[in-house]
Design a protein around this motif. Structure first.
Motif, PDB file in Angstrom:
ATOM      1  N   ALA A  86      25.552  15.693  -4.174  1.00  0.00           N
ATOM      2  CA  ALA A  86      24.942  16.226  -2.945  1.00  0.00           C
ATOM      3  C   ALA A  86      25.037  15.173  -1.851  1.00  0.00           C
ATOM      4  N   VAL A  87      25.272  15.630  -0.639  1.00  0.00           N
ATOM      5  CA  VAL A  87      25.412  14.739   0.513  1.00  0.00           C
ATOM      6  C   VAL A  87      24.532  15.271   1.635  1.00  0.00           C
ATOM      7  N   LEU A  88      23.751  14.374   2.256  1.00  0.00           N
ATOM      8  CA  LEU A  88      22.912  14.736   3.401  1.00  0.00           C
ATOM      9  C   LEU A  88      23.277  13.798   4.545  1.00  0.00           C
ATOM     10  N   GLY A 145      13.894  13.031 -10.121  1.00  0.00           N
ATOM     11  CA  GLY A 145      14.493  12.861 -11.443  1.00  0.00           C
ATOM     12  C   GLY A 145      14.224  14.050 -12.340  1.00  0.00           C
ATOM     13  N   ALA A 146      12.980  14.595 -12.238  1.00  0.00           N
ATOM     14  CA  ALA A 146      12.670  15.779 -13.041  1.00  0.00           C
ATOM     15  C   ALA A 146      13.540  16.959 -12.642  1.00  0.00           C
ATOM     16  N   ALA A 147      13.751  17.096 -11.313  1.00  0.00           N
ATOM     17  CA  ALA A 147      14.621  18.182 -10.851  1.00  0.00           C
ATOM     18  C   ALA A 147      16.061  17.967 -11.314  1.00  0.00           C
ATOM     19  N   VAL A 148      16.512  16.707 -11.247  1.00  0.00           N
ATOM     20  CA  VAL A 148      17.875  16.396 -11.694  1.00  0.00           C
ATOM     21  C   VAL A 148      18.018  16.649 -13.184  1.00  0.00           C
ATOM     22  N   LEU A 149      16.979  16.263 -13.954  1.00  0.00           N
ATOM     23  CA  LEU A 149      17.023  16.514 -15.392  1.00  0.00           C
ATOM     24  C   LEU A 149      17.133  18.008 -15.683  1.00  0.00           C
ATOM     25  N   GLY A 150      16.420  18.821 -14.919  1.00  0.00           N
ATOM     26  CA  GLY A 150      16.531  20.266 -15.087  1.00  0.00           C
ATOM     27  C   GLY A 150      17.937  20.767 -14.808  1.00  0.00           C
ATOM     28  N   LEU A 210      17.934  19.820  -1.629  1.00  0.00           N
ATOM     29  CA  LEU A 210      16.511  19.761  -1.286  1.00  0.00           C
ATOM     30  C   LEU A 210      15.879  18.494  -1.847  1.00  0.00           C
ATOM     31  N   SER A 211      16.232  18.133  -3.067  1.00  0.00           N
ATOM     32  CA  SER A 211      15.690  16.906  -3.655  1.00  0.00           C
ATOM     33  C   SER A 211      16.115  15.691  -2.855  1.00  0.00           C
ATOM     34  N   LEU A 212      17.377  15.648  -2.416  1.00  0.00           N
ATOM     35  CA  LEU A 212      17.845  14.509  -1.624  1.00  0.00           C
ATOM     36  C   LEU A 212      17.134  14.463  -0.278  1.00  0.00           C
ATOM     37  N   ARG A 213      16.879  15.635   0.303  1.00  0.00           N
ATOM     38  CA  ARG A 213      16.182  15.659   1.602  1.00  0.00           C
ATOM     39  C   ARG A 213      14.751  15.142   1.442  1.00  0.00           C
ATOM     40  N   ARG A 214      14.060  15.552   0.375  1.00  0.00           N
ATOM     41  CA  ARG A 214      12.696  15.076   0.135  1.00  0.00           C
ATOM     42  C   ARG A 214      12.684  13.571  -0.073  1.00  0.00           C
ATOM     43  N   LEU A 215      13.663  13.073  -0.791  1.00  0.00           N
ATOM     44  CA  LEU A 215      13.700  11.633  -1.042  1.00  0.00           C
ATOM     45  C   LEU A 215      13.972  10.873   0.245  1.00  0.00           C
ATOM     46  N   CYS A 216      14.840  11.382   1.081  1.00  0.00           N
ATOM     47  CA  CYS A 216      15.099  10.728   2.373  1.00  0.00           C
ATOM     48  C   CYS A 216      13.848  10.733   3.246  1.00  0.00           C
ATOM     49  N   ALA A 217      13.113  11.838   3.213  1.00  0.00           N
ATOM     50  CA  ALA A 217      11.897  11.914   4.018  1.00  0.00           C
ATOM     51  C   ALA A 217      10.843  10.937   3.523  1.00  0.00           C
ATOM     52  N   ALA A 218      10.727  10.810   2.189  1.00  0.00           N
ATOM     53  CA  ALA A 218       9.728   9.894   1.630  1.00  0.00           C
ATOM     54  C   ALA A 218      10.072   8.449   1.953  1.00  0.00           C
ATOM     55  N   ALA A 219      11.363   8.136   2.034  1.00  0.00           N
ATOM     56  CA  ALA A 219      11.771   6.758   2.312  1.00  0.00           C
ATOM     57  C   ALA A 219      11.961   6.492   3.785  1.00  0.00           C
ATOM     58  N   GLY A 220      11.946   7.542   4.599  1.00  0.00           N
ATOM     59  CA  GLY A 220      12.163   7.360   6.031  1.00  0.00           C
ATOM     60  C   GLY A 220      13.620   7.158   6.395  1.00  0.00           C
ATOM     61  N   TYR A 221      14.539   7.648   5.595  1.00  0.00           N
ATOM     62  CA  TYR A 221      15.979   7.518   5.866  1.00  0.00           C
ATOM     63  C   TYR A 221      16.524   8.868   6.340  1.00  0.00           C
ATOM     64  N   GLN A 278      25.746  27.895  -9.733  1.00  0.00           N
ATOM     65  CA  GLN A 278      26.224  26.678  -9.081  1.00  0.00           C
ATOM     66  C   GLN A 278      25.604  26.534  -7.699  1.00  0.00           C
ATOM     67  N   ASN A 279      25.485  27.620  -6.931  1.00  0.00           N
ATOM     68  CA  ASN A 279      24.864  27.549  -5.607  1.00  0.00           C
ATOM     69  C   ASN A 279      23.395  27.166  -5.708  1.00  0.00           C
ATOM     70  N   HIS A 280      22.726  27.670  -6.755  1.00  0.00           N
ATOM     71  CA  HIS A 280      21.318  27.320  -6.954  1.00  0.00           C
ATOM     72  C   HIS A 280      21.169  25.835  -7.264  1.00  0.00           C
ATOM     73  N   GLU A 281      22.049  25.284  -8.089  1.00  0.00           N
ATOM     74  CA  GLU A 281      21.991  23.856  -8.405  1.00  0.00           C
ATOM     75  C   GLU A 281      22.240  23.019  -7.150  1.00  0.00           C
ATOM     76  N   GLU A 282      23.202  23.413  -6.351  1.00  0.00           N
ATOM     77  CA  GLU A 282      23.479  22.666  -5.119  1.00  0.00           C
ATOM     78  C   GLU A 282      22.280  22.680  -4.184  1.00  0.00           C
ATOM     79  N   ALA A 283      21.612  23.822  -4.095  1.00  0.00           N
ATOM     80  CA  ALA A 283      20.436  23.905  -3.220  1.00  0.00           C
ATOM     81  C   ALA A 283      19.314  23.006  -3.725  1.00  0.00           C
TER      82      ALA A 283
END
Length: 605
Positions: free
Chosen positions: A41-43, A143-148, A11-22, A2-7
């Protein structure tokens, strides 16, 4: 895990925020069980400037019919929501749909979305919108990470389900092994119910078809307080939702019956739920197995144990019945051979040793006839024999005669024959009085006989029973011994009834009126014959002077012409007539039901 999934999700949410500039956002994933999207997940923006004050609590889940979900499902691309007051004044929100490689083939979530991200920024980004291709490319990776993550969850859930089923099968197999090993083994039904209580950790009870408690057991260290099964059945007839419930009844098929959960019904006195399972074997209904919901809640395993326990109990009932029938038939066959004398002593001794019966013992033979003894019902015969055995503390064998039931009561070696016969006669009268249909029973009791004399004892007891049945009146249990009738029983048992009644009228007709004086004369005759024709003993019994006895006997001579004092033939005639009157229950004589009469002819105990 569960901790691995949360991480991974953070991380995926952080990358998406960085790509969008949010600067922050939330990641929602699809729940296949409910169809909703839950925030996983919440950032948060680490340095919000200016601070954002939310006007309402952020939503943690979104339904499949939400307009936002419909918008993302239709567009399939990131879209700017602009200022969204649900996230706070002045907040720009970007919704990014997430899909995996398999959603387009119809093997994904079934909604076209694995999830979506809501990205927030306190400043107005409408003038600096992110590049759609850049955000979409990053969204594909996320999405690929979420699918995993979702795939891992499904695999973990499947693994847990397989493990749960394996554990259920293991526990079921253990319960099956423990319960099946008890059938036909020492301990019987008590061990079976005790094992059910150990397996379930709950109180368990077994009731027979007449609602009587057979045995019960509680969890280790616990108490057993199961309510009567008739009360549980009464509470089970109506379910809480109003649907009638009828417990299973005996049926022709031998398929096991499913347990029923009887709800708690305080109005009916049921404070807890109970598992009620009929104990059935073919068309035989042996009783009920009950499991009470205490001290833990009921589980599917409890229902499995209840069902299998009821099946094993039905098998045990069947085995015990067959064993009892075999033993009963063997004992009955031995009793028949003892009475008939058709087998050699060696054969009888071998059978007796196998069954634990002393064939050399002296016995009293009881011949029971009447409507209640003519039914060829082994269970009914067993109840009569068991009742007699309990009252006397002696072994009792049973078999069937030509017209009734034969009971062979073992006589103690150190007891007098007369005392044993009297005890048996009294016990037979008590058993017949409490037996269903005992009012119509007639019993002839022999004297104590050696094994070689049982055939004669059978004939004598049967003659006594026939005498009682032909001449005695009333419906109370009628019991007489061979010594009560003497040799006259042979004459009474085989003569025409009408001729015997005329004979009595010819001999004692003048004394058969209802006057007190004639009743006193009959009472005197009975006392005189019972005392061995002794005037002195008769006078003491009657409480009169000896001359009074002589005067009364002389008065009998005057009325009937019979000289009972000196003529042996007249004595035999009068004694035989008195015997018939006694069988008929004349108020001045001892009747077959064991009551006597006072000096005025009144019955006394």
């Amino acid at each position: 895990m569960q901790n691995h999934e949360e991480a991974v999700l953070r991380l995926s949410l952080r990358r998406l925020c960085a790509a969008a500039g949010y600067t922050g956002g939330r990641l929602f994933l699809h729940d296949a069980a409910t169809g909703r999207f839950h925030a996983e997940a919440v950032l948060d923006d680490p340095n919000p400037s200016p601070p954002v004050r939310l006007t309402r609590r952020p939503r943690q889940s979104v339904g499949p019919d939400d307009p936002l979900v419909e918008l993302l499902r239709a567009g399939g691309r990131p879209c700017v929501l602009g200022e969204d007051r649900r996230g706070g004044p002045g907040t720009t929100r970007l919704a990014v749909p997430l899909s995996g490689p398999d959603t387009s083939t119809g093997t994904g979530t079934g909604t076209g979305l694995l999830g979506f991200a809501l990205l927030d920024h306190p400043a107005d980004h409408r003038a600096e919108e992110p590049l759609p291709d850049q955000v979409s490319a990053c969204a594909d990776l996320v999405g690929a990470a979420v699918l995993g993550v979702l795939t891992n969850r499904r695999l973990a859930a499947a693994h847990e389900e397989v493990a749960r089923r394996h554990e259920a099968l293991r526990r079921g197999g253990e319960a099956e092994r423990r319960l099946s090993r008890l059938v036909g083994r020492p301990g019987g039904l008590s061990a079976l119910v005790r094992t059910c209580a150990e397996l379930t950790g709950k109180a368990v009870a077994l009731f027979d078809a007449r609602h009587r408690l057979v045995t019960s057991a509680g969890p280790v260290g616990g108490e057993v307080r199961i309510q009567p099964v008739n009360q549980i059945l009464a509470g089970a007839r109506v379910r809480p939702e109003g649907e009638p419930y009828e417990p299973c009844a005996p049926r022709e098929s031998c398929e096991p019956c499913e347990p029923a959960v009887v709800p708690a019904r305080p109005a009916a006195g049921l404070l807890r739920r109970h598992v009620l399972t009929p104990v059935l074997a073919g068309d035989r209904h042996f009783g009920w197995l009950v499991v009470m919901e205490y001290p833990a809640l009921l589980t599917a395993f409890d229902l499995l144990v209840a069902r299998r326990g009821a099946e094993c109990a039905a098998t045990e009932f069947t085995v015990q019945k067959r064993v009892a029938d075999v033993a009963w038939n063997a004992r009955s066959s031995l009793a028949r051979q003892l009475v008939r004398g058709t087998s050699t002593v060696a054969d009888l001794r071998g059978s007796g040793e196998y069954l634990g019966i002393d064939i050399d013992a002296r016995r009293v033979l009881v011949y029971l006839t009447g409507p209640g003894a003519r039914r060829d019902d082994p269970a009914d015969d067993e109840r009569l024999a068991t009742g007699l055995r309990r009252r006397l503390g002696l072994d009792v064998l049973t078999t069937r005669g030509s017209e009734g039931l034969v009971l062979l009561v073992e006589s103690p070696r150190d007891a007098g024959a007369a005392a044993v016969a009297a005890r048996v006669k009294s016990a037979v009268r008590e058993v017949c009085a409490t037996h269903p249909g005992g009012d119509g029973l007639t019993a002839g009791v022999s004297s104590v006989a050696e094994p070689s004399g049982l055939a004669r004892a059978y004939r004598e007891a049967r003659e006594v029973a026939r005498c009682i049945g032909r001449f005695a009146g009333g419906r109370s249990p009628r019991v007489l011994a061979v010594d009560d009738l003497g040799p006259a029983r042979l004459f009474l048992a085989n003569s025409d009834t009408a001729s015997v009644r005329r004979y009595v009228d010819d001999v004692l007709g003048p004394l058969l009126t209802s006057t007190a004086h004639h009743t006193t004369l009959l009472l005197t005759l009975r006392s005189w014959f019972d005392s061995g024709r002794s005037v002195r003993v008769s006078a003491v019994e009657l409480g009169v002077h000896e001359n009074t006895v002589r005067l009364r006997l002389a008065r009998v001579h005057d009325l009937t012409g019979l000289d009972v004092l000196t003529d042996a033939g007249d004595q035999l005639s009068v004694q035989t007539a008195l015997l018939v009157l006694r069988l008929q229950g004349h108020p001045a004589l001892l009747s077959p039901d064991g009551t006597a009469a006072d000096h005025d002819g009144r019955r006394t105990a």
